[in-house]
Enzyme design. Sequence first.
Site, PDB file in Angstrom:
ATOM      1  CB  CYS A   1     -52.309  -0.892   7.884  1.00  0.00           C
ATOM      2  SG  CYS A   1     -53.616  -0.844   6.683  1.00  0.00           S
TER       3      CYS A   1
ATOM      4  CG  ASN B   1     -51.470  -2.481  -0.220  1.00  0.00           C
ATOM      5  OD1 ASN B   1     -51.259  -3.650  -0.567  1.00  0.00           O
ATOM      6  ND2 ASN B   1     -51.016  -1.996   0.904  1.00  0.00           N
TER       7      ASN B   1
ATOM      8  CB  THR C   1     -59.456  -6.374   7.453  1.00  0.00           C
ATOM      9  OG1 THR C   1     -58.629  -5.260   7.071  1.00  0.00           O
ATOM     10  CG2 THR C   1     -58.740  -7.195   8.506  1.00  0.00           C
TER      11      THR C   1
ATOM     12  CD  GLN D   1     -55.400  -0.167  -2.740  1.00  0.00           C
ATOM     13  OE1 GLN D   1     -55.617   0.776  -3.505  1.00  0.00           O
ATOM     14  NE2 GLN D   1     -55.431  -0.018  -1.424  1.00  0.00           N
TER      15      GLN D   1
ATOM     16  CB  SER E   1     -62.512  -2.795   0.961  1.00  0.00           C
ATOM     17  OG  SER E   1     -62.696  -1.822   1.958  1.00  0.00           O
TER      18      SER E   1
ATOM     19  CB  THR F   1     -78.168  -7.079  12.263  1.00  0.00           C
ATOM     20  OG1 THR F   1     -78.843  -7.885  13.220  1.00  0.00           O
ATOM     21  CG2 THR F   1     -79.160  -6.157  11.571  1.00  0.00           C
TER      22      THR F   1
ATOM     23  CG  HIS G   1     -62.461   2.282   2.949  1.00  0.00           C
ATOM     24  ND1 HIS G   1     -61.266   2.929   3.115  1.00  0.00           N
ATOM     25  CD2 HIS G   1     -62.243   0.988   3.323  1.00  0.00           C
ATOM     26  CE1 HIS G   1     -60.361   2.080   3.587  1.00  0.00           C
ATOM     27  NE2 HIS G   1     -60.931   0.895   3.726  1.00  0.00           N
TER      28      HIS G   1
HETATM   29  N1  PLP Z   1     -56.204  -5.404   1.096  1.00  0.00           N
HETATM   30  C1  PLP Z   1     -55.601  -4.380   0.498  1.00  0.00           C
HETATM   31  C2  PLP Z   1     -54.801  -4.610  -0.741  1.00  0.00           C
HETATM   32  C3  PLP Z   1     -55.710  -3.077   1.035  1.00  0.00           C
HETATM   33  O1  PLP Z   1     -55.109  -2.068   0.437  1.00  0.00           O
HETATM   34  C4  PLP Z   1     -56.472  -2.904   2.213  1.00  0.00           C
HETATM   35  C5  PLP Z   1     -56.571  -1.571   2.855  1.00  0.00           C
HETATM   36  O2  PLP Z   1     -55.635  -0.790   2.837  1.00  0.00           O
HETATM   37  C6  PLP Z   1     -57.114  -4.024   2.775  1.00  0.00           C
HETATM   38  C7  PLP Z   1     -56.949  -5.253   2.198  1.00  0.00           C
HETATM   39  C8  PLP Z   1     -57.958  -3.875   4.009  1.00  0.00           C
HETATM   40  O3  PLP Z   1     -59.202  -3.318   3.674  1.00  0.00           O
HETATM   41  P1  PLP Z   1     -60.138  -2.621   4.789  1.00  0.00           P
HETATM   42  O4  PLP Z   1     -59.521  -1.286   5.068  1.00  0.00           O
HETATM   43  O5  PLP Z   1     -61.474  -2.497   4.126  1.00  0.00           O
HETATM   44  O6  PLP Z   1     -60.169  -3.509   5.965  1.00  0.00           O
END
Ligand code: PLP
Length: 392
Positions: free
Chosen positions: A330, A156, A77, A184, A204, A242, A206
């Site tokens: 989300c 996603n 994000t 993704q 990202s 930091t 995770h």
């Molecule tokens: N962009 C895409 C395509 C995603 O699937 C996601 C998370 O679902 C994000 C951005 C946001 O990533 P984060 O969860 O690391 O903020």
Amino acid sequence: MANGRSRSVYMDHAATTPTRPEVVEAMLPCFTERFGNPSSLYALAREAKEAVGEARGRVTAAIGARPEEVCFTSGGTESDNWAIKGVAAANRKRGNHIITSAIEHHAVLHPCRTLEKQGFSVTYLPVDELGRVDPGDVEEAITDRTILISVMIANNEIGTIQPVRAIAEVAHDHGIPFHTDAVQAIGAIPIDVDEMGIDLLSLSAHKFGGPKGAGALYVRRGIRIGALMDGGGQERGRRAGTENVPGIVGLGKAIELAVAEAPRSSTRIAAMRDRLIRGILDAIPETRLNGHPTERLPNNVNVAFRYVEGESILLMLDALGISASTGSACTSASLEPSHVLTACGLPPEHAHGSLRLTLGSRNTEEDVDYVLSVLPRVIERLRKMSPISPVR
Ligand code: PLP
């Protein structure tokens, strides 16, 4: 055995992935022994700084970048927000027009909406029924005020992979920087920023076996971008705050492992994906595949069942020990039909009955068998209860 259930199957890897044990192991010393602040001036701090440098090296190797082009962030994000708002701020005098697609993640769409309120204009490109952007549409949308084109590598929700090379080529023909959300795609398909013509890239940790709250933005040398966070001089003055040293170390380890294992694991996962898709479409009538049949993430299954509600499917699957999704994590709290499925032309009654199953390397053929054994009964039961279903 989870909560007394006979089986527990996690098929929501697009929402998040379990942090790999090797990654946790690499992170642990950063909380305890190597806990220094990388900006301080003693040996303990230098160790932390070195750990951040090593992680940066791993990210650059994974995407074909140079170390000074990778900045660590708090996740996908932040990276998306920074790319969009940062390029907009730094190029305001040159223009105020941005091109993106209608099926981007909200982490791209919402910053665009914010910029619209500040006087920018944004073109949200349509997609075809399989979720693909036409590079010809990108070309047509360009004006002499266009300062950024942002199109994700892979979606996603439906897993559709975009023709990013062709889109980047169009952008560069007009001297416009090209940003892509690769959140993704990392660890699923090969990515090389030079070969693909990418100027800014969001990732990202995770989503590929790393920790939550750690990400990176790749910014090609020479691209003008303003800061999102003002404060200290971290990340060569580009991103203050930091450093999240454990998160950064975890990100580095996870991306190295994910990219090294991708050729083998993607083939295995894609075979399970195809068996799931075939099995579902064969066993359940009035069902369609959402997204592209071949230009698709290896781990993504997204199907729409007529006459049922996605939320009801999730509740019944959850009771059977299966974790899945009916859109992006989300947005699953809202009852709006998914903007992605709507943009692909799915009528709301189809979009509402969509189910996303996203596989990971821990999934097994037995997991696939289990889902295929329970899903037809779940849909049949729900259709029997549905007032709009002819199957009663
Ligand atoms: N962009 C895409 C395509 C995603 O699937 C996601 C998370 O679902 C994000 C951005 C946001 O990533 P984060 O969860 O690391 O903020």
